[in-house]
Write a protein that holds these residues in place. Sequence first.
Motif, PDB file in Angstrom:
ATOM      1  N   ASP A 141       0.841  -1.198   0.000  1.00  0.00           N
ATOM      2  CA  ASP A 141       0.000   0.000   0.000  1.00  0.00           C
ATOM      3  C   ASP A 141       0.877   1.250   0.000  1.00  0.00           C
ATOM      4  O   ASP A 141       1.966   1.264   0.569  1.00  0.00           O
ATOM      5  CB  ASP A 141      -0.910   0.017   1.228  1.00  0.00           C
ATOM      6  CG  ASP A 141      -2.069  -0.965   1.117  1.00  0.00           C
ATOM      7  OD1 ASP A 141      -2.398  -1.351  -0.020  1.00  0.00           O
ATOM      8  OD2 ASP A 141      -2.620  -1.367   2.155  1.00  0.00           O
ATOM      9  N   SER A 142       0.400   2.302  -0.631  1.00  0.00           N
ATOM     10  CA  SER A 142       1.129   3.568  -0.615  1.00  0.00           C
ATOM     11  C   SER A 142       0.782   4.331   0.656  1.00  0.00           C
ATOM     12  O   SER A 142      -0.300   4.172   1.219  1.00  0.00           O
ATOM     13  CB  SER A 142       0.770   4.395  -1.845  1.00  0.00           C
ATOM     14  OG  SER A 142      -0.623   4.685  -1.862  1.00  0.00           O
ATOM     15  N   GLY A 143       1.710   5.148   1.107  1.00  0.00           N
ATOM     16  CA  GLY A 143       1.464   5.938   2.300  1.00  0.00           C
ATOM     17  C   GLY A 143       2.744   6.175   3.077  1.00  0.00           C
ATOM     18  O   GLY A 143       3.861   5.930   2.593  1.00  0.00           O
ATOM     19  N   LEU A 144       2.598   6.666   4.304  1.00  0.00           N
ATOM     20  CA  LEU A 144       3.733   6.945   5.175  1.00  0.00           C
ATOM     21  C   LEU A 144       4.165   5.662   5.878  1.00  0.00           C
ATOM     22  O   LEU A 144       3.414   5.099   6.679  1.00  0.00           O
ATOM     23  CB  LEU A 144       3.359   7.992   6.228  1.00  0.00           C
ATOM     24  CG  LEU A 144       3.069   9.414   5.755  1.00  0.00           C
ATOM     25  CD1 LEU A 144       2.644  10.275   6.942  1.00  0.00           C
ATOM     26  CD2 LEU A 144       4.308  10.017   5.104  1.00  0.00           C
ATOM     27  N   ALA A 145       5.367   5.190   5.593  1.00  0.00           N
ATOM     28  CA  ALA A 145       5.879   3.986   6.245  1.00  0.00           C
ATOM     29  C   ALA A 145       6.272   4.306   7.685  1.00  0.00           C
ATOM     30  O   ALA A 145       6.914   5.327   7.956  1.00  0.00           O
ATOM     31  CB  ALA A 145       7.086   3.448   5.486  1.00  0.00           C
ATOM     32  N   ILE A 146       5.867   3.456   8.609  1.00  0.00           N
ATOM     33  CA  ILE A 146       6.203   3.623  10.026  1.00  0.00           C
ATOM     34  C   ILE A 146       7.508   2.885  10.287  1.00  0.00           C
ATOM     35  O   ILE A 146       7.562   1.654  10.268  1.00  0.00           O
ATOM     36  CB  ILE A 146       5.079   3.081  10.929  1.00  0.00           C
ATOM     37  CG1 ILE A 146       3.772   3.838  10.653  1.00  0.00           C
ATOM     38  CG2 ILE A 146       5.469   3.207  12.397  1.00  0.00           C
ATOM     39  CD1 ILE A 146       2.568   3.292  11.401  1.00  0.00           C
ATOM     40  N   LYS A 147       8.581   3.646  10.564  1.00  0.00           N
ATOM     41  CA  LYS A 147       9.900   3.046  10.705  1.00  0.00           C
ATOM     42  C   LYS A 147      10.285   2.787  12.160  1.00  0.00           C
ATOM     43  O   LYS A 147      10.976   1.815  12.466  1.00  0.00           O
ATOM     44  CB  LYS A 147      10.961   3.945  10.057  1.00  0.00           C
ATOM     45  CG  LYS A 147      10.733   4.169   8.560  1.00  0.00           C
ATOM     46  CD  LYS A 147      11.748   5.104   7.956  1.00  0.00           C
ATOM     47  CE  LYS A 147      13.119   4.455   7.841  1.00  0.00           C
ATOM     48  NZ  LYS A 147      14.047   5.303   7.041  1.00  0.00           N
ATOM     49  N   GLN A 148       9.855   3.660  13.066  1.00  0.00           N
ATOM     50  CA  GLN A 148      10.347   3.552  14.445  1.00  0.00           C
ATOM     51  C   GLN A 148       9.556   4.458  15.375  1.00  0.00           C
ATOM     52  O   GLN A 148       9.027   5.492  14.958  1.00  0.00           O
ATOM     53  CB  GLN A 148      11.833   3.954  14.473  1.00  0.00           C
ATOM     54  CG  GLN A 148      12.463   4.023  15.846  1.00  0.00           C
ATOM     55  CD  GLN A 148      13.271   5.305  16.025  1.00  0.00           C
ATOM     56  OE1 GLN A 148      12.802   6.391  15.702  1.00  0.00           O
ATOM     57  NE2 GLN A 148      14.475   5.178  16.535  1.00  0.00           N
ATOM     58  N   PHE A 149       9.479   4.043  16.643  1.00  0.00           N
ATOM     59  CA  PHE A 149       8.921   4.889  17.705  1.00  0.00           C
ATOM     60  C   PHE A 149       9.968   5.034  18.804  1.00  0.00           C
ATOM     61  O   PHE A 149      10.771   4.130  19.044  1.00  0.00           O
ATOM     62  CB  PHE A 149       7.653   4.269  18.304  1.00  0.00           C
ATOM     63  CG  PHE A 149       6.502   4.176  17.354  1.00  0.00           C
ATOM     64  CD1 PHE A 149       5.693   5.272  17.106  1.00  0.00           C
ATOM     65  CD2 PHE A 149       6.219   2.981  16.704  1.00  0.00           C
ATOM     66  CE1 PHE A 149       4.629   5.187  16.222  1.00  0.00           C
ATOM     67  CE2 PHE A 149       5.158   2.882  15.825  1.00  0.00           C
ATOM     68  CZ  PHE A 149       4.359   3.984  15.583  1.00  0.00           C
ATOM     69  N   PHE A 150       9.930   6.174  19.466  1.00  0.00           N
ATOM     70  CA  PHE A 150      10.833   6.402  20.599  1.00  0.00           C
ATOM     71  C   PHE A 150      10.149   7.392  21.533  1.00  0.00           C
ATOM     72  O   PHE A 150       9.548   8.371  21.071  1.00  0.00           O
ATOM     73  CB  PHE A 150      12.173   6.969  20.118  1.00  0.00           C
ATOM     74  CG  PHE A 150      13.273   6.875  21.134  1.00  0.00           C
ATOM     75  CD1 PHE A 150      14.081   5.754  21.212  1.00  0.00           C
ATOM     76  CD2 PHE A 150      13.498   7.906  22.030  1.00  0.00           C
ATOM     77  CE1 PHE A 150      15.091   5.657  22.154  1.00  0.00           C
ATOM     78  CE2 PHE A 150      14.502   7.831  22.975  1.00  0.00           C
ATOM     79  CZ  PHE A 150      15.313   6.699  23.030  1.00  0.00           C
ATOM     80  N   SER A 151      10.220   7.136  22.829  1.00  0.00           N
ATOM     81  CA  SER A 151       9.574   8.049  23.776  1.00  0.00           C
ATOM     82  C   SER A 151      10.441   8.251  25.007  1.00  0.00           C
ATOM     83  O   SER A 151      11.337   7.443  25.304  1.00  0.00           O
ATOM     84  CB  SER A 151       8.198   7.513  24.194  1.00  0.00           C
ATOM     85  OG  SER A 151       8.335   6.301  24.908  1.00  0.00           O
TER      86      SER A 151
END
Length: 355
Positions: free
Chosen positions: A212-222
């Motif tokens: 699917d096209s769109g914004l790829a989720i690469k990483q989270f950090f908090s």
Amino acid sequence: MSKIVSIGTANPRYCHRQDDILQFMLDATNPDEKSRKLLPLLYKRSGINTRYSVFPDFSLSRGNWHFFGNNCVSPTLEQRMKLFNEEVVNLSETAIKKCLKDTRVEEITHLITVTCTGLSAPGLDILLTEKLRLPANIIRTSVNFMGCYAALHALKIADAFCRADASSKVLIVCTEICTLHFQKSNHIDDVLSSTLFADGSAACLVSGNSKDSGLAIKQFFSKIALAGQPDMAWQLSGNGFLMTLKNHVPKLIKEEIGSLLHSCLNQLNLSRKDISHWAIHPGGKNILEAVENALALNHNDLAVSYDILRDYGNMSSATILFVLEKIMQKPHTRGNIFTVAFGPGITIETAMLSL
């Protein structure tokens, strides 16, 4: 790799000029001489031109107010929650329909609802399941009372669902009716809140299908800046929800954001030059300026965040999705997007996205 396929946003029908909200505040709170001089300065420096609300009072003169009454009597928590339940489903539905314009409702496998401005059971998740005619066995999750960074927390959950099952299509909707909680008060915390917060809804669709096209989720950090716990808080009371927002919150964020960005980049083996876009939650003009200064950015780097603040104010959890939607709509958006939002704790939540 999961992707944000689409985003849809919506606002209530009443759009108020910041100058009109200022006049409402002066009429409603009857401030002392010191506050009467301070209020216009705070509103002028807010960087906000317009904000949206579910009711018209903020653009009306005394004697014509609806929700707050002619004498601005503080509504009870019950009255505020009644209006929340009357407004939240339709506002959410509008954002969802925009988000799903190219997707059939039957394809949705998970529903995540996000709000910190209203609580009830059955909650927004069940009300939307009925309204949208989603399957009764849809997997539902609610993210409540986490504040402005909650959309990124919801994205974490959606990403986990999609990584577990690539056929997942997760619908997230963040709906906040912040203006319900206006307080008739000259306390500085309430005054600061009155300059910023507004109503809005944003929905996004996260897909586990890497094609699917769109914004790829690469990483989270908090990260939690524990020293700031008393400085940004959100409490229930008999007269609505009470916001604590100290004026040195931007300083705390400024002290933490640089090291957090460094940690994010190290995890992905990236450098600063690999970031093409900056999606910063416009929690206030001072917060945007603090991030800008701490990361040695220029005003244009945060132009989208400043634009959303100017036109909509701070809509709590929905706001960062407004920012991302506008970045996605740019004709030549490419590269990595560093996304960050802030909330009680003080919590700093980030996501690295790419297009």
